[in-house]
Design a protein around this motif. Structure first.
Motif, PDB file in Angstrom:
ATOM      1  N   ILE A 206      42.122  34.900  62.854  1.00 28.06           N
ATOM      2  CA  ILE A 206      41.005  35.831  62.866  1.00 28.06           C
ATOM      3  C   ILE A 206      40.854  36.652  61.743  1.00 28.06           C
ATOM      4  O   ILE A 206      39.831  37.009  61.267  1.00 28.06           O
ATOM      5  N   GLY A 207      42.133  37.084  61.328  1.00 25.65           N
ATOM      6  CA  GLY A 207      42.166  37.941  60.258  1.00 25.65           C
ATOM      7  C   GLY A 207      41.596  37.208  58.776  1.00 25.65           C
ATOM      8  O   GLY A 207      40.821  38.125  58.197  1.00 25.65           O
ATOM      9  N   ARG A 208      42.012  36.214  58.671  1.00 21.58           N
ATOM     10  CA  ARG A 208      41.662  35.669  57.598  1.00 21.58           C
ATOM     11  C   ARG A 208      39.984  35.400  57.443  1.00 21.58           C
ATOM     12  O   ARG A 208      39.098  35.429  56.552  1.00 21.58           O
ATOM     13  N   ALA A 209      39.374  34.992  58.724  1.00 22.55           N
ATOM     14  CA  ALA A 209      37.978  34.976  58.978  1.00 22.55           C
ATOM     15  C   ALA A 209      37.153  36.025  58.245  1.00 22.55           C
ATOM     16  O   ALA A 209      36.169  36.207  57.998  1.00 22.55           O
ATOM     17  N   ILE A 210      37.900  37.200  59.027  1.00 31.75           N
ATOM     18  CA  ILE A 210      37.200  38.509  59.199  1.00 31.75           C
ATOM     19  C   ILE A 210      37.329  38.860  57.540  1.00 31.75           C
ATOM     20  O   ILE A 210      35.961  39.578  57.151  1.00 31.75           O
ATOM     21  N   LYS A 211      38.023  38.740  56.838  1.00 30.78           N
ATOM     22  CA  LYS A 211      38.101  38.728  55.480  1.00 30.78           C
ATOM     23  C   LYS A 211      37.262  37.979  54.364  1.00 30.78           C
ATOM     24  O   LYS A 211      37.274  38.208  53.249  1.00 30.78           O
ATOM     25  N   ASP A 212      36.818  37.033  54.880  1.00 30.42           N
ATOM     26  CA  ASP A 212      36.052  35.982  54.356  1.00 30.42           C
ATOM     27  C   ASP A 212      34.572  36.402  54.123  1.00 30.42           C
ATOM     28  O   ASP A 212      33.973  36.648  55.449  1.00 30.42           O
ATOM     29  N   PRO A 213      33.804  36.737  53.300  1.00 26.63           N
ATOM     30  CA  PRO A 213      32.497  37.158  53.277  1.00 26.63           C
ATOM     31  C   PRO A 213      31.614  35.923  53.891  1.00 26.63           C
ATOM     32  O   PRO A 213      30.509  36.451  54.365  1.00 26.63           O
ATOM     33  N   THR A 214      31.966  34.682  53.675  1.00 28.67           N
ATOM     34  CA  THR A 214      31.242  33.423  54.211  1.00 28.67           C
ATOM     35  C   THR A 214      31.183  34.036  55.999  1.00 28.67           C
ATOM     36  O   THR A 214      29.695  33.566  56.405  1.00 28.67           O
ATOM     37  N   PHE A 215      32.101  34.404  56.524  1.00 29.32           N
ATOM     38  CA  PHE A 215      32.028  34.434  58.001  1.00 29.32           C
ATOM     39  C   PHE A 215      31.187  35.607  58.396  1.00 29.32           C
ATOM     40  O   PHE A 215      30.522  35.521  59.109  1.00 29.32           O
ATOM     41  N   ALA A 216      31.003  36.693  57.540  1.00 31.89           N
ATOM     42  CA  ALA A 216      30.155  37.721  57.851  1.00 31.89           C
ATOM     43  C   ALA A 216      28.811  37.423  57.640  1.00 31.89           C
ATOM     44  O   ALA A 216      27.993  37.657  58.165  1.00 31.89           O
ATOM     45  N   MET A 217      28.581  36.416  56.579  1.00 35.87           N
ATOM     46  CA  MET A 217      27.042  35.740  56.392  1.00 35.87           C
ATOM     47  C   MET A 217      26.688  35.062  57.612  1.00 35.87           C
ATOM     48  O   MET A 217      25.537  35.272  57.986  1.00 35.87           O
ATOM     49  N   ILE A 218      27.694  34.431  58.056  1.00 33.31           N
ATOM     50  CA  ILE A 218      27.287  33.206  59.358  1.00 33.31           C
ATOM     51  C   ILE A 218      27.088  34.405  60.597  1.00 33.31           C
ATOM     52  O   ILE A 218      26.008  34.315  61.299  1.00 33.31           O
ATOM     53  N   PHE A 219      27.936  35.380  60.780  1.00 37.38           N
ATOM     54  CA  PHE A 219      27.918  36.415  61.890  1.00 37.38           C
ATOM     55  C   PHE A 219      26.434  37.120  61.713  1.00 37.38           C
ATOM     56  O   PHE A 219      25.756  37.277  62.830  1.00 37.38           O
ATOM     57  N   VAL A 220      26.010  37.618  60.574  1.00 35.75           N
ATOM     58  CA  VAL A 220      24.568  38.159  60.349  1.00 35.75           C
ATOM     59  C   VAL A 220      23.598  37.244  60.608  1.00 35.75           C
ATOM     60  O   VAL A 220      22.613  37.633  61.103  1.00 35.75           O
ATOM     61  N   GLY A 221      23.783  36.058  59.918  1.00 33.69           N
ATOM     62  CA  GLY A 221      22.607  35.076  59.971  1.00 33.69           C
ATOM     63  C   GLY A 221      22.101  34.812  61.460  1.00 33.69           C
ATOM     64  O   GLY A 221      21.204  34.396  61.591  1.00 33.69           O
ATOM     65  N   PHE A 222      23.226  34.462  62.462  1.00 30.77           N
ATOM     66  CA  PHE A 222      22.942  34.080  63.612  1.00 30.77           C
ATOM     67  C   PHE A 222      22.243  35.272  64.464  1.00 30.77           C
ATOM     68  O   PHE A 222      21.839  34.927  65.549  1.00 30.77           O
ATOM     69  N   PHE A 223      22.167  36.524  63.983  1.00 29.98           N
ATOM     70  CA  PHE A 223      21.545  37.709  64.666  1.00 29.98           C
ATOM     71  C   PHE A 223      20.230  37.148  64.870  1.00 29.98           C
ATOM     72  O   PHE A 223      19.668  37.387  66.127  1.00 29.98           O
ATOM     73  N   SER A 224      19.433  36.584  64.138  1.00 29.79           N
ATOM     74  CA  SER A 224      17.954  36.382  64.252  1.00 29.79           C
ATOM     75  C   SER A 224      17.729  35.274  65.175  1.00 29.79           C
ATOM     76  O   SER A 224      16.564  35.353  65.910  1.00 29.79           O
ATOM     77  N   CYS A 225      18.740  34.417  65.343  1.00 31.71           N
ATOM     78  CA  CYS A 225      18.549  33.319  66.194  1.00 31.71           C
ATOM     79  C   CYS A 225      18.451  33.803  67.670  1.00 31.71           C
ATOM     80  O   CYS A 225      17.740  33.389  68.445  1.00 31.71           O
ATOM     81  N   GLY A 226      19.417  34.787  67.816  1.00 30.11           N
ATOM     82  CA  GLY A 226      19.531  35.290  69.245  1.00 30.11           C
ATOM     83  C   GLY A 226      18.328  36.282  69.531  1.00 30.11           C
ATOM     84  O   GLY A 226      17.794  36.311  70.676  1.00 30.11           O
TER      85      GLY A 226
END
Length: 418
Positions: A206-226
């Motif tokens: 989880i720590g590695r994922a949170i530091k990864d900008p790609t994870f943040a982009m996936i996180f933000v991008g999924f917002f509109s789908c919901g």
């Protein structure tokens, strides 16, 4: 990375998972049908029950990483059983609720129930049980099962509401949720993957994922789908009931027994589910052949254009049917691609938890879409502004997926190892 698995596409895990998610989403997709009956029964404002559904979406998102981590530690079957118990208890207790506050609090249980019987747990176990060649398609099929539930849920709710009060329908749905647990007898246990590295712990992953900008982009991008999905599921039936033009007696829609805009609203949600089966399976199949991030960009652009064209033209029964079919083909197509992207970049071992975290963003969007829908309807008397907000966040999601790095995280040097 994980050891390669080999096996047929259709296995007991996929079949049982499809049954459970079908039933879970059949009930979940029907809540929009209850908007008007419950509001009229208690003389509530539209925002009261809308807020209850919004809370359901929020706690579905909160519960998703919790149930994902629980499944990865104690087993998928226990997580699914716990989810079904939460789900049925929330429905049963809601049948006795008589105040907005009671409904809103009890939707916390329903939200946790959907988390335990929905995408996070089911897609993770399906992904582990599938071969590398079949994984993306298997995720698409499991996601499409949710759409199949959407076909049956709203029309069933509408039919039951013609025979009994809404509270009795909730009791029937609670029983159906528990009945779906029989599928677990066929699923069996799926072994958890062992970490390939000594220090490959959940916290480190989880720590590695949170530091990864790609994870943040996936996180933000999924917002509109919901946002889009939850708003349409919760408010589209009422939107159609009140705003759509009359159904002509001699029309094709009338000839199949749809004579009221209320029935058309339930049909619209079902049509979205029908067309999404093909769209989701196609997206899952393409996910193994084409860049997942660019498929997601295309889906979000298409959603944005379709929603804009629908709101800019007069609403007729024909335009409702056309919109439902086209939007339905894009509806849950993001799910196998997003979950597959998480597995591709961060591995399968903790896919349930990581996808659960991403899905939390999806449900934050869902919460906002449902709540704003009810709130702005009470303020302005229609859903137009909320609809345009959804178009805007859809365009943002398309843009934010473009810079995503699809390479596995272990093959990149830009993410901290610690």
């Amino acid at each position: 990375m994980e050891t390669r698995t080999v096996g047929p596409l259709f296995n007991p895990v996929l079949i049982a998972g499809c049954i459970i998610i079908l039933v879970s989403f059949a009930v979940r997709a029907s809540f929009g049908v209850f908007q008007i009956p419950i509001a009229e029964d208690f003389n509530w404002m539209r925002s009261e029950f809308s807020f209850a559904i919004a809370i359901q979406n929020l706690f579905w998102g909160i519960g998703q990483p919790i149930f994902g981590a629980f499944a990865e530690k104690f087993g998928d079957r226990k997580a699914i059983v716990a989810g079904a118990v939460f789900y049925s208890a929330g429905l049963l207790l809601s049948s006795y609720a008589i105040t907005p506050g009671q409904h809103q609090i009890l939707e916390i249980l329903v939200g946790f129930g959907i988390a335990g019987t929905g995408f996070g747990v089911i897609l993770a176990v399906v992904g582990r049980a599938a071969s590398d060649e079949n994984r993306s398609l298997a995720l698409g099929i499991a996601t499409a099962a949710g759409s199949a539930g959407q076909i049956f849920g709203p029309p069933l709710a509408e039919a039951l509401l013609q025979q009994m009060p809404w509270s009795s329908v909730f009791v029937v749905f609670a029983f159906i949720i528990l009945l779906s647990l029989l599928a677990l007898l066929y699923m069996g246990e799926v072994p958890l993957l062992k970490p390939q590295l000594r220090d490959e712990s959940l916290r480190r992953t989880i720590g590695r994922a949170i530091k990864d900008p790609t994870f943040a982009m996936i996180f933000v991008g999924f917002f509109s789908c919901g946002y889009q999905l939850a708003f349409i599921t919760a408010h589209f039936p009422a939107f159609i009931t009140e705003m759509c033009g009359a159904i002509s007696p001699g029309s094709l829609i009338s000839s199949i027994g749809i004579t009221t805009t209320s029935a058309l609203g339930a049909l619209a949600i079902a049509l979205i589910g029908v067309s999404n089966i093909g769209g989701t399976i196609l997206a899952g199949w393409l996910g193994n052949k084409v860049s997942r991030k660019y498929l997601l960009v295309g889906i979000y652009i298409a959603r944005t254009l379709v929603a804009a064209m629908f709101i800019l033209t007069p609403m007729t029964p024909e335009s409702v049917v056309l919109f439902s079919i086209v939007m339905g083909s894009l509806w849950l197509a993001t799910v196998p691609l997003t979950s597959g992207l998480v597995a591709q970049i961060y591995g399968l071992r903790y896919m349930g938890t990581l996808y659960g975290l991403v899905f939390f963003s999806h449900q934050l969007g869902g919460f906002l879409g449902v709540w704003l829908g009810g709130r702005m309807y009470d303020m302005y008397g229609d859903y137009t502004l909320v609809w345009w907000i959804g178009i805007g966040v859809g365009a943002l999601s398309a843009l934010i997926h473009i810079p995503i790095d699809e390479r596995p995280i272990d093959q990149r040097s830009d993410v901290a190892i610690a």
